[in-house]
Scaffold this motif. Structure first.
Motif, mmCIF file in Angstrom:
data_model
loop_
_atom_site.group_PDB
_atom_site.id
_atom_site.type_symbol
_atom_site.label_atom_id
_atom_site.label_comp_id
_atom_site.label_asym_id
_atom_site.label_seq_id
_atom_site.Cartn_x
_atom_site.Cartn_y
_atom_site.Cartn_z
ATOM 1 N N GLN A 54 13.200 7.127 -26.013
ATOM 2 C CA GLN A 54 14.024 6.898 -24.833
ATOM 3 C C GLN A 54 13.180 6.916 -23.565
ATOM 4 N N GLN A 55 12.251 7.854 -23.496
ATOM 5 C CA GLN A 55 11.389 7.917 -22.314
ATOM 6 C C GLN A 55 10.512 6.682 -22.197
ATOM 7 N N GLN A 56 9.922 6.257 -23.328
ATOM 8 C CA GLN A 56 9.039 5.097 -23.279
ATOM 9 C C GLN A 56 9.821 3.824 -22.975
ATOM 10 N N ASN A 57 11.017 3.711 -23.528
ATOM 11 C CA ASN A 57 11.842 2.539 -23.226
ATOM 12 C C ASN A 57 12.179 2.479 -21.736
ATOM 13 N N PHE A 58 12.536 3.644 -21.172
ATOM 14 C CA PHE A 58 12.826 3.678 -19.734
ATOM 15 C C PHE A 58 11.564 3.367 -18.933
ATOM 16 N N PHE A 59 10.442 3.924 -19.377
ATOM 17 C CA PHE A 59 9.168 3.708 -18.698
ATOM 18 C C PHE A 59 8.829 2.222 -18.647
ATOM 19 N N ALA A 60 8.906 1.568 -19.810
ATOM 20 C CA ALA A 60 8.552 0.152 -19.883
ATOM 21 C C ALA A 60 9.556 -0.706 -19.123
ATOM 22 N N SER A 61 10.845 -0.390 -19.300
ATOM 23 C CA SER A 61 11.878 -1.209 -18.631
ATOM 24 C C SER A 61 11.765 -1.088 -17.114
ATOM 25 N N ALA A 62 11.589 0.130 -16.612
ATOM 26 C CA ALA A 62 11.475 0.318 -15.176
ATOM 27 C C ALA A 62 10.261 -0.402 -14.615
ATOM 28 N N THR A 110 8.902 -7.772 -10.620
ATOM 29 C CA THR A 110 9.417 -8.960 -9.927
ATOM 30 C C THR A 110 9.731 -8.698 -8.464
ATOM 31 N N PRO A 111 10.539 -7.667 -8.106
ATOM 32 C CA PRO A 111 10.801 -7.450 -6.671
ATOM 33 C C PRO A 111 9.549 -7.127 -5.879
ATOM 34 N N LEU A 112 8.609 -6.427 -6.478
ATOM 35 C CA LEU A 112 7.377 -6.131 -5.764
ATOM 36 C C LEU A 112 6.576 -7.399 -5.505
ATOM 37 N N ALA A 113 6.547 -8.285 -6.495
ATOM 38 C CA ALA A 113 5.826 -9.546 -6.313
ATOM 39 C C ALA A 113 6.477 -10.383 -5.214
ATOM 40 N N ILE A 114 7.824 -10.384 -5.185
ATOM 41 C CA ILE A 114 8.527 -11.144 -4.145
ATOM 42 C C ILE A 114 8.242 -10.557 -2.770
ATOM 43 N N LEU A 115 8.321 -9.235 -2.658
ATOM 44 C CA LEU A 115 8.044 -8.583 -1.378
ATOM 45 C C LEU A 115 6.619 -8.861 -0.908
ATOM 46 N N ARG A 116 5.676 -8.809 -1.839
ATOM 47 C CA ARG A 116 4.280 -9.061 -1.461
ATOM 48 C C ARG A 116 4.087 -10.495 -0.977
ATOM 49 N N THR A 117 4.710 -11.440 -1.694
ATOM 50 C CA THR A 117 4.583 -12.841 -1.291
ATOM 51 C C THR A 117 5.176 -13.072 0.090
ATOM 52 N N GLU A 118 6.357 -12.494 0.324
ATOM 53 C CA GLU A 118 6.997 -12.681 1.625
ATOM 54 C C GLU A 118 6.161 -12.067 2.746
ATOM 55 N N LEU A 119 5.577 -10.916 2.502
ATOM 56 C CA LEU A 119 4.745 -10.292 3.527
ATOM 57 C C LEU A 119 3.482 -11.103 3.788
ATOM 58 N N GLU A 120 2.872 -11.633 2.715
ATOM 59 C CA GLU A 120 1.676 -12.453 2.900
ATOM 60 C C GLU A 120 1.992 -13.722 3.691
ATOM 61 N N VAL A 121 3.162 -14.316 3.394
ATOM 62 C CA VAL A 121 3.575 -15.506 4.146
ATOM 63 C C VAL A 121 3.841 -15.142 5.607
ATOM 64 N N LEU A 176 2.576 0.163 -17.095
ATOM 65 C CA LEU A 176 2.821 -0.735 -18.228
ATOM 66 C C LEU A 176 1.802 -0.492 -19.344
ATOM 67 N N VAL A 177 0.534 -0.369 -18.964
ATOM 68 C CA VAL A 177 -0.489 -0.105 -19.977
ATOM 69 C C VAL A 177 -0.288 1.275 -20.593
ATOM 70 N N VAL A 178 0.077 2.252 -19.739
ATOM 71 C CA VAL A 178 0.347 3.600 -20.256
ATOM 72 C C VAL A 178 1.492 3.558 -21.247
ATOM 73 N N SER A 179 2.530 2.803 -20.941
ATOM 74 C CA SER A 179 3.668 2.695 -21.850
ATOM 75 C C SER A 179 3.238 2.120 -23.188
ATOM 76 N N GLN A 180 2.372 1.109 -23.142
ATOM 77 C CA GLN A 180 1.872 0.536 -24.393
ATOM 78 C C GLN A 180 1.053 1.558 -25.170
ATOM 79 N N LEU A 181 0.255 2.350 -24.456
ATOM 80 C CA LEU A 181 -0.559 3.354 -25.134
ATOM 81 C C LEU A 181 0.296 4.453 -25.737
ATOM 82 N N ARG A 182 1.371 4.808 -25.062
ATOM 83 C CA ARG A 182 2.244 5.864 -25.573
ATOM 84 C C ARG A 182 3.017 5.397 -26.795
#
Length: 442
Positions: free
Chosen positions: A220-228, A234-245, A278-284
Motif C-alpha cells: 500500500q505504501q509503495q503503491n501510494f508512493f508510485a502513484s503520487a 504532469t502538473p510540475l512539468a506544466i508549471l515549469r513550462t509556463e514559468l519558462e515561457v 520514482l526510482v526509490v519506489s522501483q527499488l522498494r
C-alpha cells in the motif's frame, strides 16, 4: 559470550545430571562402603573366633596366626587382665577393647572376642589386628570407578543432549534461515511450516501472518508512493513550462522576474525529488530494469559538469576533470541514464557541501578490470562522519536542501551494476569513489 539454545540446553541438562549423579554416587558410595566394612568386620570376627576356639590358658595353647595378622591372648584375674601372648609390633600400642567387635586405630583393623564363661573361671580373650590396606584399597577403587563412571556419564549425556537439541531445533534453524533470506523488497517467501502442531508450528504460522500483514502494508505504501510521484510529474512539468515561457517575455519587471525565477528553481527541485521518489519506489518494490549498453563515461562526466555549471558558479567552485592518460578509452557497459543520476547526485552533493572559492576535482581512471570515478571537494569540517551518509532519508546537515536520498540512491544503482561506492573524509577533504567492473565492457 553469547550461548546458543543448543549449548544452553546441553549445559542445563549436564548440570542437572551432574548434580543428580553426584548425589546418587555419594549415597551409593556410602552404602557400598558400609557393606564392605560390615563384610570385613564379619570376616575379622570369624577369624578371631576361630583362633580363640583353638586357644587354651592352662595349659597355654596359642594358635599361630597368619603372617599379616597380629594377636594378643589374655585373661582376667582378680579384675586385672593378664597377657598370655602378644605378637611383637604395633599391637603393643593398641589397648584391649572393652566390648566384642571391630574398630579401626593406628591404620589397623582390630577385632576383639571373648570366650564364653563356663567351667573355666578365666575364659580366654583374643585381640586380632590386621592392616586396613586392603580395605582402603578397595574403597579407593570403588571411589575411582564411581568418579570415572560419573565423568563418562556426564560426557555421554552432554553429547546425547546436544544431538537431541540439534535434532529438535532443526525446524527452528529452517525458520531462522528462511527469515534471514527475507528482504523488505520481497516478502512472498513464507516461513516453512512443519505441520506438527507444536510450538514451532505455531511460531511459523504467526511469523507468516505477520509477514503477510507487513507485505500488504508495504504494498500500500509503495503503491501510494508510485502513484503520487506519477501524478505530480504532469502538473510540475506544466508549471515549469509556463514559468519558462513567462520568463522569456520582454518587459517583465525585475521583481516579478526574480519571483518567477525563484518559483522555477523550487519547481525544478520538486521535479528532482519526484524523479528520485520514482526510482526509490522501483527499488522498494523490486530491482528496476538495468539497460546495459556501451557508452563513453568521459563524455557523460563532461555533460554532467556542464549541466550543473550554474550551481558551481553560484559558489565560485572551480571544476577540475582529470582523465587517465594511460587508458585507451573510457567505454563501459552500463545503464547510461542510471549512471547519469549517480553522477548528478554526487556532483550536486559536492557542490552543496563544498567551500566557496575552492575546486571540485573529478578523476576518471580505467584499468583492465575496473573503472573508477572519484569526486573530491573541500569541506569546512576537518572530518565528516560517513557512517550513515548512504542511509535513505538521512541528512547530516538539516539546513541543506534535499531529501537525503542522493547517496543512498547512487549506492543502490551502483550495487545493481555490481560495483560499489566508497566514502572517505580527512584533512578537510571529502571523497566519493565509484568502482565498476569493466570485464563486460564492449
Amino acid at each position: 559470550m553469547r550461548l546458543g539454545i543448543k549449548l544452553k540446553i546441553t549445559l542445563a541438562f549436564s548440570a542437572v545430571f551432574i548434580l543428580l549423579s553426584f548425589l546418587f554416587n555419594i549415597i551409593g558410595y556410602q552404602r557400598i562402603r558400609g557393606m564392605l566394612i560390615a563384610d570385613s568386620n564379619r570376616y575379622l570376627l570369624t577369624q578371631a573366633q576361630a583362633l580363640l576356639d583353638k586357644t587354651e590358658i592352662d595349659p597355654a595353647i596359642i594358635p599361630l596366626p597368619d603372617k599379616s595378622q597380629f594377636i594378643r591372648v589374655l585373661y582376667r584375674a582378680n579384675g586385672n587382665s593378664r597377657v598370655v601372648f602378644e605378637t611383637p609390633g604395633v599391637l603393643s600400642r593398641i589397648p584391649t577393647p572393652n566390648a566384642t567387635g571391630v574398630k579401626d586405630t593406628l591404620g589397623m583393623r582390630v577385632a576383639y572376642v571373648r570366650g564364653a564363661a563356663g567351667a573355666e573361671d578365666t575364659p580366654p580373650e583374643l585381640v586380632l589386628a590386621v592392616t586396613d590396606t586392603q580395605l582402603q584399597h578397595n574403597l579407593r577403587v570403588l571411589l575411582g570407578m564411581l568418579f570415572v563412571s560419573s565423568i563418562l556419564s556426564v560426557l555421554i549425556s552432554g553429547l546425547v543432549s546436544y544431538l537431541l537439541a540439534l535434532i529438535l531445533l532443526l525446524p527452528l534453524q529452517r525458520i531462522i534461515h528462511a527469515a534471514r533470506n527475507i528482504s523488505t523488497n520481497i516478502l512472498r517467501d513464507p516461513i516453512p511450516v512443519n505441520g506438527a502442531g507444536d510450538e514451532l508450528h505455531e511460531l511459523s504460522v504467526t511469523i507468516n501472518d505477520m509477514i503477510r500483514r507487513i507485505n500488504e502494508s508495504l504494498q500500500q505504501q509503495q503503491n501510494f508512493f508510485a502513484s503520487a510521484s506519477h501524478e505530480l510529474k504532469t502538473p510540475l512539468a506544466i508549471l515549469r513550462t509556463e514559468l519558462e515561457v513567462g520568463l522569456r517575455k520582454q518587459g517583465l519587471e525585475e521583481g516579478l522576474r526574480q519571483l518567477l525565477s525563484n518559483q522555477l528553481e523550487e519547481i525544478s527541485r520538486l521535479q528532482e525529488i519526484v524523479n528520485e521518489f520514482l526510482v526509490v519506489s522501483q527499488l522498494r518494490v523490486g530491482s528496476p530494469s538495468i539497460y546495459r549498453q556501451p557508452f563513453d563515461m568521459s563524455v557523460l562526466v563532461v555533460k554532467v559538469f556542464n549541466q550543473l555549471l550554474p550551481l558551481l558558479r553560484q559558489k565560485n567552485l572551480e571544476p577540475i576533470i582529470r582523465f587517465d592518460e594511460e587508458a585507451a578509452d573510457f567505454t563501459i557497459l552500463a545503464d547510461q541514464d542510471k549512471m547519469r543520476i549517480v553522477l548528478l547526485n554526487l556532483l550536486e552533493n559536492a557542490a552543496k557541501y563544498g567551500v566557496h572559492n575552492t575546486a571540485i576535482t573529478c578523476k576518471v581512471v580505467k584499468t583492465e578490470t575496473e573503472m573508477a570515478v572519484r569526486f573530491t571537494n573541500i569541506t569546512t569540517s576537518e572530518k565528516i562522519n560517513t557512517e550513515n551518509l548512504q542511509v535513505a532519508f538521512y541528512r547530516s546537515d538539516l539546513v541543506q536542501k534535499g531529501a537525503g536520498l542522493g547517496l543512498w540512491l547512487s549506492n543502490e544503482i551502483i550495487r545493481l551494476h555490481g560495483g560499489d561506492i566508497q566514502l572517505s573524509s580527512s584533512n578537510h577533504r571529502f571523497t566519493v569513489t565509484i568502482r565498476l567492473s569493466t570485464e563486460q565492457t564492449g
